[in-house]
Write a protein that holds these residues in place. Structure first.
Motif, PDB file in Angstrom:
ATOM      1  N   LYS A  82      57.185  52.341  29.801  1.00  0.00           N
ATOM      2  CA  LYS A  82      58.341  52.541  28.921  1.00  0.00           C
ATOM      3  C   LYS A  82      58.831  53.986  28.994  1.00  0.00           C
ATOM      4  O   LYS A  82      60.031  54.243  29.010  1.00  0.00           O
ATOM      5  CB  LYS A  82      57.971  52.175  27.482  1.00  0.00           C
ATOM      6  CG  LYS A  82      59.138  52.174  26.537  1.00  0.00           C
ATOM      7  CD  LYS A  82      58.704  51.659  25.173  1.00  0.00           C
ATOM      8  CE  LYS A  82      59.877  51.539  24.237  1.00  0.00           C
ATOM      9  NZ  LYS A  82      59.474  51.006  22.936  1.00  0.00           N
ATOM     10  N   GLU A  99      68.105  49.733  32.064  1.00  0.00           N
ATOM     11  CA  GLU A  99      68.202  48.909  30.852  1.00  0.00           C
ATOM     12  C   GLU A  99      67.781  47.469  31.154  1.00  0.00           C
ATOM     13  O   GLU A  99      67.037  46.847  30.392  1.00  0.00           O
ATOM     14  CB  GLU A  99      69.633  48.943  30.305  1.00  0.00           C
ATOM     15  CG  GLU A  99      69.813  48.206  29.007  1.00  0.00           C
ATOM     16  CD  GLU A  99      69.048  48.821  27.844  1.00  0.00           C
ATOM     17  OE1 GLU A  99      68.635  48.069  26.944  1.00  0.00           O
ATOM     18  OE2 GLU A  99      68.859  50.045  27.827  1.00  0.00           O
ATOM     19  N   LEU A 100      68.227  46.944  32.289  1.00  0.00           N
ATOM     20  CA  LEU A 100      67.826  45.586  32.687  1.00  0.00           C
ATOM     21  C   LEU A 100      66.316  45.495  32.897  1.00  0.00           C
ATOM     22  O   LEU A 100      65.678  44.526  32.482  1.00  0.00           O
ATOM     23  CB  LEU A 100      68.546  45.183  33.978  1.00  0.00           C
ATOM     24  CG  LEU A 100      70.020  44.838  33.853  1.00  0.00           C
ATOM     25  CD1 LEU A 100      70.640  44.690  35.234  1.00  0.00           C
ATOM     26  CD2 LEU A 100      70.208  43.575  33.049  1.00  0.00           C
ATOM     27  N   ARG A 109      63.985  47.449  31.545  1.00  0.00           N
ATOM     28  CA  ARG A 109      63.333  47.536  30.225  1.00  0.00           C
ATOM     29  C   ARG A 109      63.389  46.199  29.509  1.00  0.00           C
ATOM     30  O   ARG A 109      62.394  45.731  28.951  1.00  0.00           O
ATOM     31  CB  ARG A 109      63.987  48.627  29.376  1.00  0.00           C
ATOM     32  CG  ARG A 109      63.518  50.018  29.703  1.00  0.00           C
ATOM     33  CD  ARG A 109      63.963  51.024  28.646  1.00  0.00           C
ATOM     34  NE  ARG A 109      65.405  51.206  28.611  1.00  0.00           N
ATOM     35  CZ  ARG A 109      66.078  52.058  29.379  1.00  0.00           C
ATOM     36  NH1 ARG A 109      65.447  52.828  30.234  1.00  0.00           N
ATOM     37  NH2 ARG A 109      67.390  52.159  29.300  1.00  0.00           N
ATOM     38  N   ASN A 110      64.557  45.549  29.524  1.00  0.00           N
ATOM     39  CA  ASN A 110      64.713  44.254  28.857  1.00  0.00           C
ATOM     40  C   ASN A 110      63.804  43.198  29.475  1.00  0.00           C
ATOM     41  O   ASN A 110      63.194  42.398  28.759  1.00  0.00           O
ATOM     42  CB  ASN A 110      66.170  43.788  28.907  1.00  0.00           C
ATOM     43  CG  ASN A 110      67.073  44.613  28.028  1.00  0.00           C
ATOM     44  OD1 ASN A 110      66.622  45.263  27.084  1.00  0.00           O
ATOM     45  ND2 ASN A 110      68.361  44.609  28.326  1.00  0.00           N
ATOM     46  N   GLU A 136      60.205  43.898  28.395  1.00  0.00           N
ATOM     47  CA  GLU A 136      60.019  43.520  26.990  1.00  0.00           C
ATOM     48  C   GLU A 136      59.906  42.007  26.848  1.00  0.00           C
ATOM     49  O   GLU A 136      59.100  41.505  26.071  1.00  0.00           O
ATOM     50  CB  GLU A 136      61.168  44.064  26.135  1.00  0.00           C
ATOM     51  CG  GLU A 136      61.066  45.567  25.930  1.00  0.00           C
ATOM     52  CD  GLU A 136      62.269  46.158  25.211  1.00  0.00           C
ATOM     53  OE1 GLU A 136      63.205  45.410  24.843  1.00  0.00           O
ATOM     54  OE2 GLU A 136      62.266  47.388  25.024  1.00  0.00           O
ATOM     55  N   ARG A 137      60.694  41.264  27.612  1.00  0.00           N
ATOM     56  CA  ARG A 137      60.639  39.794  27.590  1.00  0.00           C
ATOM     57  C   ARG A 137      59.282  39.306  28.096  1.00  0.00           C
ATOM     58  O   ARG A 137      58.658  38.418  27.511  1.00  0.00           O
ATOM     59  CB  ARG A 137      61.768  39.237  28.449  1.00  0.00           C
ATOM     60  CG  ARG A 137      61.744  37.751  28.643  1.00  0.00           C
ATOM     61  CD  ARG A 137      62.082  37.013  27.342  1.00  0.00           C
ATOM     62  NE  ARG A 137      61.912  35.606  27.451  1.00  0.00           N
ATOM     63  CZ  ARG A 137      62.885  34.746  27.680  1.00  0.00           C
ATOM     64  NH1 ARG A 137      64.119  35.182  27.809  1.00  0.00           N
ATOM     65  NH2 ARG A 137      62.638  33.468  27.770  1.00  0.00           N
TER      66      ARG A 137
END
Length: 118
Positions: free
Chosen positions: A78, A99-100, A102-103, A106-107
């Protein structure tokens, strides 16, 4: 001492001056000045260089004699994804790319985390 250690580690890591300069966000001639002792990098640049060379700023600055980073260094993905100068095999990753990523991570973690019991 800084210039000498910088050059030795870059060669040990099998990196070119251009690769390190690109990572730091400076011209190759500017980076060459760091290795020759003609120029002094900013503190921010020293931190960035230490990440690229996988060493500590203390080693580069002559405050430590151990070029390898200590085992307890934080390798939190992160935190790495917040750096603006990340690349994948030399191709810069843009803000939207990060950003993609990181998302997605997280998923993945949400899917791996067991649901809370009520």
């Amino acid at each position: 001492m800084f210039a000498k250690r910088l050059k030795e580690l870059r060669k040990k890591r099998k990196l070119t001056m251009q690769e390190v300069a690109d990572y730091v966000g400076v011209a190759k001639s500017t980076y060459a000045g760091y290795e020759s002792g003609y120029r002094q990098p900013t503190l921010e640049s020293i931190q960035t260089i230490s990440r690229k060379l996988r060493t500590s700023t203390d080693y580069l600055l002559g405050l430590s004699d151990y070029p390898e980073p200590p085992a307890e260094l934080n390798h939190n993905a992160k935190e790495y994804l917040n750096y603006e100068q990340l690349h994948w095999d030399g191709v810069p990753l843009e803000k939207g790319d990060l950003e993609l990523i990181r998302n997605l991570l997280e998923r993945v973690l949400r899917d791996r985390t067991p649901p809370k019991e009520d």
